[in-house]
Design an enzyme around this catalytic site. Sequence first.
Site, PDB file in Angstrom:
ATOM      1  N   LYS A  69       1.443  26.750  21.059  1.00  0.00           N
ATOM      2  CA  LYS A  69       1.132  27.620  19.921  1.00  0.00           C
ATOM      3  C   LYS A  69       1.329  29.089  20.312  1.00  0.00           C
ATOM      4  CE  LYS A  69      -2.553  26.438  17.637  1.00  0.00           C
ATOM      5  NZ  LYS A  69      -2.540  25.868  16.309  1.00  0.00           N
TER       6      LYS A  69
ATOM      7  N   ARG B 211      -8.094  29.390  18.404  1.00  0.00           N
ATOM      8  CA  ARG B 211      -7.458  28.057  18.383  1.00  0.00           C
ATOM      9  C   ARG B 211      -6.949  27.655  19.760  1.00  0.00           C
ATOM     10  NH1 ARG B 211      -4.782  27.324  12.841  1.00  0.00           N
ATOM     11  NH2 ARG B 211      -5.193  29.284  11.800  1.00  0.00           N
TER      12      ARG B 211
ATOM     13  N   GLY C  59      -5.019  16.890  16.651  1.00  0.00           N
ATOM     14  CA  GLY C  59      -6.394  16.484  16.354  1.00  0.00           C
ATOM     15  C   GLY C  59      -7.285  16.370  17.568  1.00  0.00           C
TER      16      GLY C  59
ATOM     17  N   MET D 188      -7.952  18.852  19.950  1.00  0.00           N
ATOM     18  CA  MET D 188      -8.609  20.043  20.477  1.00  0.00           C
ATOM     19  C   MET D 188      -9.191  20.871  19.333  1.00  0.00           C
ATOM     20  SD  MET D 188      -7.039  20.007  23.817  1.00  0.00           S
ATOM     21  CE  MET D 188      -6.710  21.670  24.052  1.00  0.00           C
TER      22      MET D 188
ATOM     23  N   ARG E 129       6.162  25.037  15.933  1.00  0.00           N
ATOM     24  CA  ARG E 129       6.423  24.291  17.168  1.00  0.00           C
ATOM     25  C   ARG E 129       7.405  23.172  16.826  1.00  0.00           C
ATOM     26  NH1 ARG E 129       0.490  21.453  17.135  1.00  0.00           N
ATOM     27  NH2 ARG E 129       0.844  20.265  15.262  1.00  0.00           N
TER      28      ARG E 129
ATOM     29  N   HIS F 271       4.530 -11.595  36.388  1.00  0.00           N
ATOM     30  CA  HIS F 271       5.588 -12.493  35.925  1.00  0.00           C
ATOM     31  C   HIS F 271       5.728 -12.439  34.402  1.00  0.00           C
ATOM     32  CE1 HIS F 271       7.061 -16.437  34.547  1.00  0.00           C
ATOM     33  NE2 HIS F 271       7.956 -16.220  35.503  1.00  0.00           N
TER      34      HIS F 271
ATOM     35  N   SER G 131      22.052  -4.157  46.161  1.00  0.00           N
ATOM     36  CA  SER G 131      21.315  -3.922  44.924  1.00  0.00           C
ATOM     37  C   SER G 131      19.848  -3.733  45.304  1.00  0.00           C
ATOM     38  CB  SER G 131      21.481  -5.106  43.979  1.00  0.00           C
ATOM     39  OG  SER G 131      20.729  -4.863  42.816  1.00  0.00           O
TER      40      SER G 131
ATOM     41  N   CYS H 138      18.177  -3.087  40.650  1.00  0.00           N
ATOM     42  CA  CYS H 138      17.901  -4.108  39.632  1.00  0.00           C
ATOM     43  C   CYS H 138      16.406  -4.385  39.505  1.00  0.00           C
ATOM     44  CB  CYS H 138      18.679  -5.386  39.904  1.00  0.00           C
ATOM     45  SG  CYS H 138      18.224  -6.161  41.459  1.00  0.00           S
TER      46      CYS H 138
ATOM     47  N   TYR I 270      25.534   2.012  39.781  1.00  0.00           N
ATOM     48  CA  TYR I 270      25.031   1.474  38.512  1.00  0.00           C
ATOM     49  C   TYR I 270      23.525   1.246  38.587  1.00  0.00           C
ATOM     50  CZ  TYR I 270      24.824  -3.099  40.788  1.00  0.00           C
ATOM     51  OH  TYR I 270      24.513  -4.125  41.632  1.00  0.00           O
TER      52      TYR I 270
HETATM   53  C1  PEP Z   1      13.038  -6.939  42.836  1.00  0.00           C
HETATM   54  O1  PEP Z   1      12.336  -7.365  43.739  1.00  0.00           O
HETATM   55  O2  PEP Z   1      13.089  -5.735  42.511  1.00  0.00           O
HETATM   56  C2  PEP Z   1      13.857  -7.872  42.056  1.00  0.00           C
HETATM   57  C3  PEP Z   1      14.692  -7.430  41.145  1.00  0.00           C
HETATM   58  O3  PEP Z   1      13.672  -9.195  42.278  1.00  0.00           O
HETATM   59  P1  PEP Z   1      12.482 -10.055  41.605  1.00  0.00           P
HETATM   60  O4  PEP Z   1      11.809  -9.181  40.598  1.00  0.00           O
HETATM   61  O5  PEP Z   1      13.124 -11.233  41.001  1.00  0.00           O
HETATM   62  O6  PEP Z   1      11.644 -10.375  42.778  1.00  0.00           O
END
Ligand code: PEP
Length: 914
Positions: free
Chosen positions: A29, A99, A108, A110, A344, A464, A773, A843, A863
Site C-alpha cells: 500500500k 492502515r 482481511g 490486518m 496494487r 505413497h 536422473s 525425476c 531436462y
Molecule cells: C526418487 O527417489 O526421487 C524417485 C523418483 O524414485 P521413487 O520416488 O520411485 O523412489
Amino acid sequence: MATKSKRVYFFGNGKAEGRGLPKEVLGGKGQGLAEMSSIGLPVPAGFTITVDTCALYYELGRKFPKDFEAEVKDNLKKLEKATGKKFGDVKNPLLVSVRSGAARSMPGMMETILNLGLNDVSVAGLAANTKNPRFAYDAYRRFIQMYSTTAMGLSKEPMEEMLTEMKKKAGVKTDPELSADHLKQLCEEFKAYYKKNMGGKPFPQEPMDQLWGAVKAVFGSWMAEKAVTYRRVEKITDLHGTAVNVQEMVFGNTGDNSGTGVCFTRDPSTGKNVFFGDCLINAQGEDVVAGIRTPLKLSDLGKYLPAAWKQLQNVRTQLEKHYKDMQDMEFTVENEKLFMLQCRTGKRTPAAAFKIAVDMVKEKLITKEEAVTRITPEDIERMFYPVIAETDKKKLESSFVGEGINAVPGAAAGQIMFTAEAAEAAYTAGKKVILVRKETSPEDVGGMHAAQGILTATGGKTSHAAVVARGWGKCCIVGADILDINVEKKQMVVKGKTYKEGDWLTLDGSSGAIYSGQLTLKDPVLPPEYKTLMGWCDEIRKLNVRTNADSPADARKAVEMGAEGIGLCRTEHMFFEGRERQLAIQSMIVADNTDDREKALSKLLPYQRKDFEGIFDAMDGKPVTIRLIDPPLHEFTPKDDAGVKELSKVTGLSPDRIAARIDQLHESNPMLGHRGCRLCITYPEILDMQVRAIIEAAVLCAKRGKKVFPEIMIPLTMASKEFFILEKRARAVADAIVKDAKSKVKYLIGTMMEIPRATLIADKIAEKAEFFSFGTNDLTQMTMGLSRDDAGRFLPEYVDEKKAGVFKADPFQVLDQEGVGQLVKLGIEKGRSTRPNLKIGICGEHGGELSSVKFCCANGMNYVSCSPYRVPIARLACAQFEVEAKKAKKAAPAKKTAMMKKAPAKKKAPAKRK
Ligand code: PEP
Ligand code: MG
C-alpha cells in the site's frame, strides 16, 4: 534484518520520499501511495512507517525503537503543513486514517482505523467547521467503534447491536438516515461501553495517544492468529512485518455528493477488459468492504457523481499504462472531488490471470517474456482440478467432518471403501469411490486408480498415496489422524461419528477438508489463453520437460500436457494392474530357485512388453526412460490368508512355505534394505526379463515404423561396480535382441542419483552411465536422514514460523538447495568431468516445483521430469528461469560497470540445452 535509521517516508503534493523503494520497505500500500503521488494522481498526503520498524518492534518485545516517536512527530508536522490542519485542533482538526500494508496483500487479515484524531471537543469543531454535524458525529462514532475493536480488542457485536437498536428507535432502515443527534447519542453509548469494558478507563481523548495505540494495533495485527495462518496457507515465508500508512482523511460520508468504492481495472474473475467494481454514495471505505450496505455497480457512479466518474476512468487508464498490470484500487469522492487511497496489483482467478497476461501482450502493454512471469504454478494447478460447485458452498459448514493434509488439490465425491479390492469392485459396479486407508501401499494402486479421491489417516505429502495420486492429478488428502479406521468392521469413527462402507464423502484436496455427503462438483474449462501462454513458455525455455508416467494412458495424458518424453517409468507399478499380473510377480517372489523364478518372470514378460509398446506408441519418437524394478520385494507379497491360498494354488507351493518365504522377506528398514538395483544384483533374471521386455517392445514398434528412444535406468546405484555389473548384463541382453532382430534400435543405459554416495563417486559411475536422473525423493530422504513416509508427522512444525521454523519449506516438496542441492551440483560436476555430454535430469517430486526447477535450470540439467499434471508448471518454471536470467544478465554489466568503472569481460552464451 536491516536497521535503517529512516523509518518514516512522507508523501503528498505530487511528491514522495519513498518513490522507488521496494514493497519490502514500504509495503504494497505504501509503495502504491508513493507511486500514485509521484505521477500526479490525487492522493491525500500522509506518511508510511516502514516494514522494518514493525520487525524491530517485535524484536524489542513490542516496543517502539529509539527516535521513532520523534520521527513520526516530525512527519505529522509536515502533514499539518501540507493540509493546513492541526492534529488535535478544536476547530479544524487534522484527522487521519491508519492502515496496515505488508509487501504482499493479505486481504482481511490486518487492521485499519479511520477518522483518528477526533475527540469530544474536536468533533464539535468539525461539526461547526463543515456545517455538517451529522457527518462529524458519524465520523466520531465510526472512530470509537474501530478504535475500540481494532486497537483495544473489544468485541464488535455489542456496538453493532447498539447501532441496530438506534436505527430501530429512530424508525429508519439504513445508517445514512440516522440524524446528527442519533449519532451523537450513539457516540455516548459507545464511550460508555468502552469505559465499562476497559476497567473504567475513559475513551482516549489525546490524539497522540490514539495514534500510538493505532500504530501498535496495526503492528500487532501482523502476528494475529488469522494473519499467521493466512501466511502459512499462502506459503508467505519471506516477510517480516507490515508497514503502517498514516494519511489525511478524506470523507466519502459528507452527503450525497460524496462516496467511496473499490474497483479493478479489469474483471478479476474473467479477466475481461472491463472496468469492474462496487461503490457507495455517502459512505466510508469500510462500508463497501464489510458489505454493510448493498453497493452500487461501479458504472452507477456516473449517474450520481459524473465528474468523479470521468476522473476515475482516466485514473484507470493511467494506472494500467503505468503498472502494465491489472490494478485493484480504492477511492473516495469528497464533495465531487476524487481521491485515490490505494492501488496494487489485483488478485485474480487463474483463468483471469491467463486472459489478462495474453490480452496485455496483444495490447502491446507487455512482452511475451513478461506475460510468462505473470502466471504462478498455483494458477496452473488450479486450472485443472474439479471444484465444489458454487451452488453447494452453503452446505460446507454443516457437512464438515474434519481435515487432513492437502496432498493433491481438486475435489472428489464418492462412496467410502476401506480396501483397494472393494474400491475396484465398486468402481466396476459403476460406483464413485473414495478410498479410505490408514496408508496405501503399491498393492492398493488398482483401488487408488479406481477411486475418485484418496483419503489416508497417516503419511505426508510425499507418501505413497500422495505421490501416486499426484501422478494422476487425483484429489488426495493424507495424514488425517482424526480417522479411526476399522477395516474388519468396514467403518471408521471420526469425532465420535461412525461412517460405514458405502456412505458418501466429499474431499476438497485443495484445503484438506473432508465433508460428509455428496457435494456437487464441476469441471474447470480451459480458456484459449492457456494454450497461447503455454506456447510462449515453450518458445522461451531451454530445458526439456518430461513426465513420470507408468502406463500408456498416463503417457498420452502427459503428452497432452506438453511432455517431451518420459523421464521416469516406474515399472513396478505395472505389476499391480490386474490379479493375473499380481499373481505372476508374487510367484516370482516366492520362488526359491532360479528356474521357478524364470518361469514366473516369463509370465510377466508379455505384460511388460505390451505396456512398453503402448508407452512407446503414445510417446511417438520422444525419449522414454524406463526404470528397472525398485521397491523391496515384501511390498509385493500377499497380505492375507486368502491371498496366500490363491498364490499356493498358482504356484503349487504349500501355504506354509509361502508364509515362511514372506516372513523371510520381512525387513526392519526396507527403505535401506533389499531394494533398487540390489534386487537385480541378487536376482539378475529380473533384469533380463525387464530389459528384454523393453528392447523387444522397442524393436516391435520400430518395425511398425515408429521412432523409439528407450533409456534403461538402473535405480538406487550406490557403487560404480554395482552399476558396471548391471550395465554389462543389460547391454548383453539388449544387444542380442537388437542383433537377432536386425534392428537399428538405439538405447541408452544410465542410472538414478538417489544415494549421497553415488553423487560423490559420480565421475566413476559416468564412465559407463550414459545419463543420470536425480531421484531427489530418496536423495532428500538419505541426505537428511528423514523418512519420506514418516516425516509428515513433525515437518509441519519444522516449517511453521510460529513454531520451530527450522526450514522455510518441506524439503520433500521444495528442494533443499542448501544441503541436498550441493550433492546435486557435485553429482553434475563430477559426472560431466568424465563425460562432458552426460545427459542429466531430475525425476523426484521436485521436478515439478517452481524453485527446484529453476535450480535445475541454473545448474545445467538437460531436462526435468514430473507427474503429468505438473508438466505445465515445469514448462512455466523453465521459461521464467530464462526470463529472469536474461534480466539479471542485462542488469549485471550495468551494475558492474558502475561499480568497477570498466566493462565486464564478455562471456560466451551457453549452448542451448535441448
Ligand atoms: C526418487 O527417489 O526421487 C524417485 C523418483 O524414485 P521413487 O520416488 O520411485 O523412489
Ligand atoms: Mg527413489
